[in-house]
Design an enzyme around this catalytic site. Structure first.
Site, PDB file in Angstrom:
ATOM      1  N   PHE A 170      38.293 -29.639 -34.063  1.00 13.84           N
ATOM      2  CA  PHE A 170      37.969 -30.552 -32.959  1.00 13.84           C
ATOM      3  C   PHE A 170      38.298 -29.970 -31.586  1.00 13.84           C
ATOM      4  O   PHE A 170      38.210 -30.677 -30.583  1.00 13.84           O
ATOM      5  CB  PHE A 170      38.723 -31.878 -33.144  1.00 13.84           C
ATOM      6  CG  PHE A 170      38.276 -32.648 -34.362  1.00 13.84           C
ATOM      7  CD1 PHE A 170      37.072 -33.334 -34.359  1.00 13.84           C
ATOM      8  CD2 PHE A 170      39.053 -32.679 -35.502  1.00 13.84           C
ATOM      9  CE1 PHE A 170      36.639 -34.041 -35.481  1.00 13.84           C
ATOM     10  CE2 PHE A 170      38.638 -33.380 -36.635  1.00 13.84           C
ATOM     11  CZ  PHE A 170      37.430 -34.064 -36.625  1.00 13.84           C
ATOM     12  N   CYS A 179      27.600 -26.874 -29.367  1.00 11.42           N
ATOM     13  CA  CYS A 179      27.703 -27.809 -30.492  1.00 11.42           C
ATOM     14  C   CYS A 179      27.084 -29.188 -30.309  1.00 11.42           C
ATOM     15  O   CYS A 179      26.464 -29.700 -31.239  1.00 11.42           O
ATOM     16  CB  CYS A 179      29.172 -27.958 -30.885  1.00 11.42           C
ATOM     17  SG  CYS A 179      29.793 -26.422 -31.591  1.00 11.42           S
ATOM     18  N   ASP A 238      34.847 -10.153 -39.564  1.00 11.02           N
ATOM     19  CA  ASP A 238      33.526 -10.449 -38.991  1.00 11.02           C
ATOM     20  C   ASP A 238      32.624  -9.245 -39.231  1.00 11.02           C
ATOM     21  O   ASP A 238      33.097  -8.107 -39.257  1.00 11.02           O
ATOM     22  CB  ASP A 238      33.662 -10.712 -37.479  1.00 11.02           C
ATOM     23  CG  ASP A 238      32.496 -11.499 -36.915  1.00 11.02           C
ATOM     24  OD1 ASP A 238      32.695 -12.646 -36.484  1.00 11.02           O
ATOM     25  OD2 ASP A 238      31.370 -10.955 -36.901  1.00 11.02           O
ATOM     26  N   THR A 286      26.490 -21.842 -37.182  1.00 12.80           N
ATOM     27  CA  THR A 286      25.537 -22.703 -37.891  1.00 12.80           C
ATOM     28  C   THR A 286      24.542 -23.272 -36.870  1.00 12.80           C
ATOM     29  O   THR A 286      24.501 -24.480 -36.637  1.00 12.80           O
ATOM     30  CB  THR A 286      26.275 -23.860 -38.594  1.00 12.80           C
ATOM     31  OG1 THR A 286      27.098 -24.541 -37.619  1.00 12.80           O
ATOM     32  CG2 THR A 286      27.146 -23.385 -39.726  1.00 12.80           C
ATOM     33  N   ARG A 306      26.480 -20.910 -23.708  1.00 10.43           N
ATOM     34  CA  ARG A 306      25.515 -21.408 -24.697  1.00 10.43           C
ATOM     35  C   ARG A 306      25.092 -22.837 -24.336  1.00 10.43           C
ATOM     36  O   ARG A 306      25.929 -23.684 -24.089  1.00 10.43           O
ATOM     37  CB  ARG A 306      26.132 -21.335 -26.101  1.00 10.43           C
ATOM     38  CG  ARG A 306      26.344 -19.889 -26.570  1.00 10.43           C
ATOM     39  CD  ARG A 306      27.020 -19.808 -27.922  1.00 10.43           C
ATOM     40  NE  ARG A 306      28.407 -20.279 -27.890  1.00 10.43           N
ATOM     41  CZ  ARG A 306      29.190 -20.350 -28.952  1.00 10.43           C
ATOM     42  NH1 ARG A 306      28.728 -20.000 -30.140  1.00 10.43           N
ATOM     43  NH2 ARG A 306      30.435 -20.788 -28.837  1.00 10.43           N
TER      44      ARG A 306
HETATM   45  P1  NAD Z   1      30.306 -17.847 -32.923  1.00  4.88           P
HETATM   46  O1  NAD Z   1      28.879 -17.468 -32.957  1.00  4.88           O
HETATM   47  O2  NAD Z   1      31.123 -17.603 -31.704  1.00  4.88           O
HETATM   48  O3  NAD Z   1      31.073 -17.085 -34.129  1.00  4.88           O
HETATM   49  C1  NAD Z   1      30.577 -16.955 -35.418  1.00  4.88           C
HETATM   50  C2  NAD Z   1      30.930 -15.548 -35.928  1.00  4.88           C
HETATM   51  O4  NAD Z   1      30.580 -15.470 -37.325  1.00  4.88           O
HETATM   52  C3  NAD Z   1      30.153 -14.419 -35.238  1.00  4.88           C
HETATM   53  O5  NAD Z   1      31.082 -13.521 -34.650  1.00  4.88           O
HETATM   54  C4  NAD Z   1      29.340 -13.758 -36.359  1.00  4.88           C
HETATM   55  O6  NAD Z   1      29.220 -12.362 -36.224  1.00  4.88           O
HETATM   56  C5  NAD Z   1      30.157 -14.124 -37.585  1.00  4.88           C
HETATM   57  N1  NAD Z   1      29.402 -14.095 -38.849  1.00  4.88           N
HETATM   58  C6  NAD Z   1      28.202 -14.655 -39.119  1.00  4.88           C
HETATM   59  N2  NAD Z   1      27.872 -14.451 -40.397  1.00  4.88           N
HETATM   60  C7  NAD Z   1      28.883 -13.755 -40.958  1.00  4.88           C
HETATM   61  C8  NAD Z   1      29.131 -13.253 -42.276  1.00  4.88           C
HETATM   62  N3  NAD Z   1      28.277 -13.473 -43.270  1.00  4.88           N
HETATM   63  N4  NAD Z   1      30.283 -12.590 -42.495  1.00  4.88           N
HETATM   64  C9  NAD Z   1      31.156 -12.381 -41.486  1.00  4.88           C
HETATM   65  N5  NAD Z   1      30.991 -12.848 -40.235  1.00  4.88           N
HETATM   66  C10 NAD Z   1      29.866 -13.523 -39.976  1.00  4.88           C
HETATM   67  O7  NAD Z   1      30.354 -19.379 -33.323  1.00  4.88           O
HETATM   68  P2  NAD Z   1      31.533 -20.442 -32.990  1.00  4.88           P
HETATM   69  O8  NAD Z   1      31.346 -21.018 -31.644  1.00  4.88           O
HETATM   70  O9  NAD Z   1      32.858 -19.843 -33.361  1.00  4.88           O
HETATM   71  O10 NAD Z   1      31.171 -21.599 -34.028  1.00  4.88           O
HETATM   72  C11 NAD Z   1      31.342 -21.388 -35.429  1.00  4.88           C
HETATM   73  C12 NAD Z   1      31.277 -22.737 -36.116  1.00  4.88           C
HETATM   74  O11 NAD Z   1      32.348 -23.550 -35.650  1.00  4.88           O
HETATM   75  C13 NAD Z   1      29.992 -23.524 -35.863  1.00  4.88           C
HETATM   76  O12 NAD Z   1      29.640 -24.219 -37.039  1.00  4.88           O
HETATM   77  C14 NAD Z   1      30.407 -24.520 -34.812  1.00  4.88           C
HETATM   78  O13 NAD Z   1      29.641 -25.703 -34.877  1.00  4.88           O
HETATM   79  C15 NAD Z   1      31.843 -24.799 -35.191  1.00  4.88           C
HETATM   80  N6  NAD Z   1      32.668 -25.274 -34.065  1.00  4.88           N
HETATM   81  C16 NAD Z   1      32.676 -24.576 -32.884  1.00  4.88           C
HETATM   82  C17 NAD Z   1      33.473 -25.022 -31.825  1.00  4.88           C
HETATM   83  C18 NAD Z   1      33.513 -24.291 -30.506  1.00  4.88           C
HETATM   84  O14 NAD Z   1      34.247 -24.721 -29.637  1.00  4.88           O
HETATM   85  N7  NAD Z   1      32.768 -23.211 -30.321  1.00  4.88           N
HETATM   86  C19 NAD Z   1      34.283 -26.152 -31.995  1.00  4.88           C
HETATM   87  C20 NAD Z   1      34.270 -26.829 -33.224  1.00  4.88           C
HETATM   88  C21 NAD Z   1      33.461 -26.369 -34.254  1.00  4.88           C
HETATM   89  C1  UGA Z   2      33.119 -30.403 -27.869  1.00  4.57           C
HETATM   90  C2  UGA Z   2      34.115 -31.471 -28.334  1.00  4.57           C
HETATM   91  O1  UGA Z   2      34.801 -32.025 -27.199  1.00  4.57           O
HETATM   92  C3  UGA Z   2      35.126 -30.867 -29.301  1.00  4.57           C
HETATM   93  O2  UGA Z   2      35.983 -31.893 -29.803  1.00  4.57           O
HETATM   94  C4  UGA Z   2      34.383 -30.196 -30.456  1.00  4.57           C
HETATM   95  O3  UGA Z   2      35.286 -29.576 -31.331  1.00  4.57           O
HETATM   96  C5  UGA Z   2      33.414 -29.183 -29.906  1.00  4.57           C
HETATM   97  O4  UGA Z   2      32.494 -29.823 -28.996  1.00  4.57           O
HETATM   98  C6  UGA Z   2      32.578 -28.558 -30.968  1.00  4.57           C
HETATM   99  O5  UGA Z   2      32.365 -29.123 -32.021  1.00  4.57           O
HETATM  100  O6  UGA Z   2      32.099 -27.474 -30.653  1.00  4.57           O
HETATM  101  P1  UGA Z   2      33.142 -28.446 -26.065  1.00  4.57           P
HETATM  102  O7  UGA Z   2      31.665 -28.489 -26.245  1.00  4.57           O
HETATM  103  O8  UGA Z   2      33.834 -27.145 -26.170  1.00  4.57           O
HETATM  104  O9  UGA Z   2      33.846 -29.426 -27.139  1.00  4.57           O
HETATM  105  O10 UGA Z   2      33.530 -29.052 -24.632  1.00  4.57           O
HETATM  106  P2  UGA Z   2      33.581 -30.551 -24.035  1.00  4.57           P
HETATM  107  O11 UGA Z   2      34.778 -30.651 -23.202  1.00  4.57           O
HETATM  108  O12 UGA Z   2      33.383 -31.563 -25.082  1.00  4.57           O
HETATM  109  O13 UGA Z   2      32.327 -30.544 -23.078  1.00  4.57           O
HETATM  110  C7  UGA Z   2      31.002 -30.535 -23.601  1.00  4.57           C
HETATM  111  C8  UGA Z   2      30.025 -30.741 -22.464  1.00  4.57           C
HETATM  112  O14 UGA Z   2      30.076 -32.074 -21.995  1.00  4.57           O
HETATM  113  C9  UGA Z   2      30.292 -29.855 -21.247  1.00  4.57           C
HETATM  114  O15 UGA Z   2      29.064 -29.373 -20.748  1.00  4.57           O
HETATM  115  C10 UGA Z   2      30.963 -30.795 -20.267  1.00  4.57           C
HETATM  116  O16 UGA Z   2      30.774 -30.422 -18.933  1.00  4.57           O
HETATM  117  C11 UGA Z   2      30.244 -32.091 -20.585  1.00  4.57           C
HETATM  118  N1  UGA Z   2      31.013 -33.296 -20.209  1.00  4.57           N
HETATM  119  C12 UGA Z   2      32.199 -33.564 -20.792  1.00  4.57           C
HETATM  120  C13 UGA Z   2      30.483 -34.173 -19.260  1.00  4.57           C
HETATM  121  O17 UGA Z   2      29.371 -33.954 -18.727  1.00  4.57           O
HETATM  122  N2  UGA Z   2      31.186 -35.300 -18.929  1.00  4.57           N
HETATM  123  C14 UGA Z   2      32.389 -35.590 -19.498  1.00  4.57           C
HETATM  124  O18 UGA Z   2      32.978 -36.633 -19.141  1.00  4.57           O
HETATM  125  C15 UGA Z   2      32.900 -34.699 -20.449  1.00  4.57           C
END
Ligand code: NAD
Ligand code: UGA
Length: 450
Positions: free
Chosen positions: A158, A272, A34, A89, A342
């Site tokens: 997911f 997300c 990172d 993203t 977030r």
């Molecule tokens: P995040 O902001 O927590 O992490 C992203 C990291 O990438 C940061 O630490 C940043 O410093 C680093 N970064 C950015 N540009 C870079 C570069 N050029 N080289 C090296 N490092 C770099 O984000 P996140 O929550 O982990 O989400 C990342 C992706 O995963 C998003 O597209 C999101 O939609 C997807 N996603 C997130 C979740 C989740 O639960 N948070 C679940 C499923 C999918």
């Molecule tokens: C969600 C999806 O569940 C994951 O499958 C996916 O990978 C992720 O987004 C992503 O792409 O980032 P997340 O946002 O971490 O996961 O958490 P969730 O459990 O889905 O909850 C999302 C929001 O919906 C929360 O604010 C939660 O309180 C709310 N929620 C969830 C409700 O209000 N009602 C419900 O019945 C379920």
């Protein structure tokens, strides 16, 4: 090809995902890289940068053995032939598509670093959630290399925050999309082997790249849509005397509907759902599919309306003025078991309460540090880890996050130290409303008349 795995991006996705992959593939070196020194330092410490149940144990089991965190992105790329890209993203805030499209600048920067630093053929795996056909653009960037071949796969994640480790260990499915030519199939197979060390083969789905990218957006949109649907019913319940918990129970027992994701509340938060639905809206519009775009946009509009309604009801219950009144927010994280704030509904609610000139006190077991950053712009807000102290001398408590610890509080004691008429708004429907009413609270809840 070697068996080493790199991941660019050590965030909520990169960190936990790679930790589990490393634990389940002890014979592979896994390097998480990172650009943020602070994040990498935290991953290398005992105070990890994110709170996630079970994460500490998984990291401790392999960090320094086959799992490494570094800011040396270039070295990670050179040392590994499978490179995940898990950078952020977010929604674009400027230029064309602002407010809807995904900002792909971090992702493109990562692709260009791979192009610059590669020392051989690489499999590049999209872990970030991206617009459909992004792999095309990534391939276009990478295919400018004269010497080496890059195969771009889509492997969306997911997991949900708060249950990330369990979701990673027991996934409903792992999705791998790739080119359908010989080189693509070999790359898909190489990635299948990474997951097959703990996920049964019938749960590992392989598709073409576009289906994989589309399925991730579709899954999040369908989940978000269910929440907006149940919240739309919750508003109608409050007008009619129907009870949303009873309605959700009835709906959930129909196996075609299913019981999950039917909890009414303050609307979805997290990094997300909103971003991905807005990205879908943008995609539909850019293909001229305006009815589809409007349909999905309504999911976000409904979500915003739910948070506005919570504040409107609070104002109404406190004699149409909050000026100078003290309001405690119980919970600031967007859901329980995470410190992530977030897009948390609590932030929208806090801002709307502040517009009414209310004073705020925020408590949360894991998210107070983030809350302080998110609310730094507000003049009258304090942060208090102890919920009993947070509730002292307040006019109202809004339960914003469904933390278990709030279910077992001594509400009699809390009531005794509040100002009258001691309002409690249980936006998550986690408390015993009859008991609260008996104590003397004025009780509001989502989707029911108390
Ligand atoms: P995040 O902001 O927590 O992490 C992203 C990291 O990438 C940061 O630490 C940043 O410093 C680093 N970064 C950015 N540009 C870079 C570069 N050029 N080289 C090296 N490092 C770099 O984000 P996140 O929550 O982990 O989400 C990342 C992706 O995963 C998003 O597209 C999101 O939609 C997807 N996603 C997130 C979740 C989740 O639960 N948070 C679940 C499923 C999918
Ligand atoms: C969600 C999806 O569940 C994951 O499958 C996916 O990978 C992720 O987004 C992503 O792409 O980032 P997340 O946002 O971490 O996961 O958490 P969730 O459990 O889905 O909850 C999302 C929001 O919906 C929360 O604010 C939660 O309180 C709310 N929620 C969830 C409700 O209000 N009602 C419900 O019945 C379920």
């Amino acid at each position: 090809m070697n068996r080493n795995i790199a991941c660019i991006g050590a965030g909520y996705i990169g960190g936990p995902t790679m930790a589990v992959i490393a634990q389940k593939n002890p014979d592979r070196k896994v390097i998480v890289a990172d650009i943020s020194q602070a994040r990498i330092d935290a991953w290398n410490s005992d105070d990890l940068p994110i709170y996630e149940p079970g994460l500490q144990e998984v990291v401790a089991s392999c960090r320094g053995k086959n799992l490494f965190f570094t800011t040396d992105v270039a070295a990670a790329i050179r040392e590994c032939d499978i490179i995940f890209v898990g950078v952020n993203t977010p929604t674009k805030t400027f230029g064309a598509g602002a407010g809807y499209a995904s900002n792909l600048q971090y992702w493109e920067a990562a692709a260009r670093t791979i192009l610059k630093e590669a020392n051989g053929d690489k499999i590049v795996v999209e872990k970030s959630t991206l617009p459909v056909r992004t792999a095309d653009s990534m391939a276009a960037v990478l295919h400018t290399h004269r010497e080496y071949t890059f195969t771009v796969l889509s492997n969306p994640e997911f997991l949900a925050e708060g249950s990330a480790i369990n979701d990673l260990l027991n996934p409903d499915r792992v999705l791998i999309g790739g080119p359908q030519d010989e080189q693509g199939k070999a790359a898909i197979d190489a990635l299948v082997q990474v997951y097959a060390t703990w996920v049964s083969r019938d749960r590992i789905l392989t598709t073409n790249v576009w289906s994989s990218e589309m399925s991730k957006l579709a899954a999040n949109a369908m989940l978000a849509q269910r929440i907006s649907s149940i919240n739309a019913f919750s508003a109608l319940c409050e007008e009619t005397g129907a009870d949303i918990t009873e309605v959700a129970n009835v709906l959930g027992m129909d196996h075609r509907i299913g019981k999950y994701f039917l909890k009414a509340g303050p609307g979805f938060g997290g990094s997300c759902f909103k971003k991905d639905v807005l990205n879908l809206v943008y995609l539909c519009r850019s293909y001229g599919l305006h009815a589809c775009a409007d349909y999905w946009e309504q999911v976000v509009i409904m979500n915003d309306a739910q948070q506005e309604r919570i504040v409107e009801r609070t104002v109404k219950a406190l004699f149409n003025t909050l000026a100078g009144k003290r309001m405690a927010l119980f919970g600031f994280a967007f859901k329980a078991n995470t410190g992530d704030t977030r897009e948390t509904p609590a932030l929208t609610v806090a801002n709307l309460l502040a517009e009414e000139h209310a004073d705020l006190v925020v408590t949360d077991p894991k998210a107070l540090e983030n809350a302080a950053k998110d609310l730094a712009h507000l003049p009258k807000v304090t942060f208090e880890p102890d919920p009993y102290l947070a509730a002292t001398n307040v006019d109202a408590i809004l339960v914003m996050t469904e933390w278990d610890c709030y279910k077992t509080l001594d509400w009699k004691q809390i009531y005794a130290n509040m100002r009258q008429p001691a309002l409690i708004f249980d936006t998550r429907n986690i408390l015993d409303h009859a008991e609260l009413k008996q104590i003397g609270f004025k009780v509001l809840a989502v989707g029911k008349i108390i």
